[in-house]
Write a protein that holds these residues in place. Structure first.
Motif, mmCIF file in Angstrom:
data_model
loop_
_atom_site.group_PDB
_atom_site.id
_atom_site.type_symbol
_atom_site.label_atom_id
_atom_site.label_comp_id
_atom_site.label_asym_id
_atom_site.label_seq_id
_atom_site.Cartn_x
_atom_site.Cartn_y
_atom_site.Cartn_z
ATOM 1 N N HIS A 115 37.270 55.643 -39.356
ATOM 2 C CA HIS A 115 37.902 55.456 -40.672
ATOM 3 C C HIS A 115 37.054 56.084 -41.775
ATOM 4 N N HIS A 144 37.688 59.371 -44.293
ATOM 5 C CA HIS A 144 37.581 59.566 -45.747
ATOM 6 C C HIS A 144 36.716 60.778 -46.059
ATOM 7 N N ARG A 161 37.290 48.297 -46.063
ATOM 8 C CA ARG A 161 36.552 49.529 -45.852
ATOM 9 C C ARG A 161 36.611 50.342 -47.131
ATOM 10 N N HIS A 214 43.573 56.266 -47.526
ATOM 11 C CA HIS A 214 44.258 55.139 -46.906
ATOM 12 C C HIS A 214 45.755 55.436 -46.833
ATOM 13 N N ASP A 222 35.848 53.309 -50.013
ATOM 14 C CA ASP A 222 36.104 54.733 -50.045
ATOM 15 C C ASP A 222 34.911 55.503 -50.546
#
Ligand SMILES: [Zn+2]
Length: 486
Positions: free
Chosen positions: A413, A417, A21, A423, A23
């Motif tokens: 998730h 961010h 995943r 993370h 950023d």
């Protein structure tokens, strides 16, 4: 040292079944096809600007913007009228009591005025570890701050021609604003065009520096700003110790390339009741395979995940609106570059205090999703990093159906961010988020099963079947107090 930040937030795509995943944008994104200023009006909270002006009735603000100075006067760093012949007269006018004129302490000590045409030393600049063109600490003496940032989103007028440059770094004059008391959370960002690498500092009156990105790189994650290739920003609070404090905010925009213009972005959430909802615009890209029918379950699952995961009551439940994006060329794209920038510039609806969630078919590098920064430009649509993007194909099960649980974890998730969560452990196993209540995994290539934080929503990678459903109390607080919450 700037590259450290990129390392700290970067995700390398992983092969196999597990997806990475992402950023924010790749720092190598040199796309200049997006003209700074295009569509920016869409992202500006024009209504809010009006509202702010109405409430902006303190003296500090009145003499700032368009001061009508006499012919023998000029505006100082704070917009106050000052005797023109004080500039470069051999005395440093830095906002001290000896510089009083017309009721204001005149401050010429800024890059815009070449530090009183050389009269003022750039003192205190003894730590340039973050940036070769770090601002002198004298700018932290805010003097008379600019206008009060109001009760919600507020966008600055554009920053014009570059007044300062050094060592290849372009630097605008410091921008100051007053933050009122009683603010729950605030976002400050700088849009500098295609290659913006902003740097800035905050100052809270009476409390000193809230966060200083010039001296502590990872202060970037405790209240300062991680830059993106387009919009750099920071959110307060990003940790328990970085709640917004009333007083002066100093923003020192700079980039590593000369932008044609730039804008400062603010979003402030005042105290007061909310519905505790994060409103989401869901943009289904033609050709992605996503439809309202097959995507709604993922949104319901995301709402359950966030609401019950935190136990603190922030919710997504049915606070979403579907849109169709008809350009099917945007369905299979790189995770950086002109296509994704164009996609994220798409404004949906008229409410800027939302998160744009774009659903595509797949990324060329097979990642699950990507956010437009840590944080993204909270409360501002229409910028190249406005929103998060998730991919359908890696979230399909063996029957071709959407794995709603898996997709929901990716959605929460990536929005995490976007509102400022890092993370818990990065893919390197050597950097971690700045929160004190999340585990730190030290595996060289951290896996969900091998790490204490492998079940956290903000773990750096995950695959189908992984249960990544937890948020720590500090993570939950970032979500709950976000300026995006209405
Ligand atoms: Zn991530």
């Amino acid at each position: 040292m700037l590259s450290l930040l990129v390392t700290a937030v970067g995700c390398s795509p992983r092969g196999g079944r597990s997806g990475s995943r992402g950023d924010d944008d790749d720092a190598a994104d040199d796309d200049d096809s997006v003209e700074p200023g295009d569509d920016d009006d869409t992202g500006n909270d024009d209504d809010d600007v009006d509202d702010d002006d109405v409430g902006d009735d303190d003296d500090a603000a009145n003499d700032d913007d368009t001061a009508d100075c006499a012919s023998d006067e000029i505006e100082d760093c704070n917009g106050s009228c000052a005797p023109a012949d004080w500039l470069g007269d051999g005395l440093c006018d830095n906002g001290g009591p000896d510089s009083e004129y017309g009721g204001n302490n005149i401050n010429f000590a800024c890059g815009q005025l070449n530090y009183d045409d050389g009269d003022c030393e750039a003192t205190g600049d003894d730590d340039d570890s973050m940036d070769p063109c770090a601002p002198p600490l004298s700018i932290l003496n805010c003097g008379t701050p600019g206008p009060v940032i109001g009760s919600s989103g507020w966008a600055n007028p554009t920053i014009g021609a570059p007044p300062t440059s050094c060592s290849g770094v372009w630097a605008a004059a410091p921008v100051t604003r007053a933050l009122p008391s009683g603010v729950v959370s605030a976002y400050v960002g700088y849009y500098g065009g295609a290659d913006a690498r902003p740097l800035f500092q905050y100052l809270g009156n009476g409390a000193g520096v809230i966060a200083d990105t010039t001296t502590n790189p990872f202060a970037s994650s405790s209240g300062g700003g991680v830059y993106d290739t387009h919009v750099a920003g920071a959110v307060m609070p990003m940790t328990p110790g970085t709640s917004p404090q009333s007083g002066c905010i100093v923003l020192w925009p700079s980039t590593d390339d000369t932008p044609s213009d730039g804008e400062v972005l603010f979003t402030v959430r005042p105290a007061g009741p909310t519905d505790d909802l994060i409103h989401i615009n869901v943009g289904l890209v033609a050709g992605s395979g996503a439809s309202q029918a097959n995507f709604a379950d993922s949104l319901y699952a995301a709402a359950d995940l966030l609401y019950f995961g935190t136990g603190e009551g922030v919710d997504l439940y049915e606070a979403w609106t579907f849109y169709t994006i008809s350009d099917s060329n945007l369905s299979y794209i790189d995770s950086s570059g002109s296509a994704i920038d164009s996609l994220r510039q798409t404004a949906m609806g008229n409410d800027d205090r939302t998160v744009n969630l774009f659903v595509i078919g797949a990324f060329d590098d097979s990642i699950l999703g990507i956010a437009g920064g840590i944080p993204g430009p909270i409360g501002h649509q229409g910028y190249p990093t406005s929103g998060v993007v998730v991919a359908m194909e890696p979230h399909l099960d063996g029957n071709g159906d959407v794995d709603a649980t898996y997709m929901a974890q990716t959605i929460v998730h990536e929005i995490g961010h976007y509102i400022g969560l890092y993370h818990t452990t990065e893919g390197s196993g050597s950097t971690w988020d700045p929160l004190s209540d999340t585990p730190q995994c030290t595996m060289s290539s951290p896996t969900p099963s091998g790490c204490a934080d492998g079940g956290n929503i903000m773990f750096w990678t995950g695959g189908p079947g992984d249960d990544q459903s937890t948020l720590s109390p500090q993570q939950a607080n970032v979500y709950v107090s976000s300026p995006i919450v209405q």
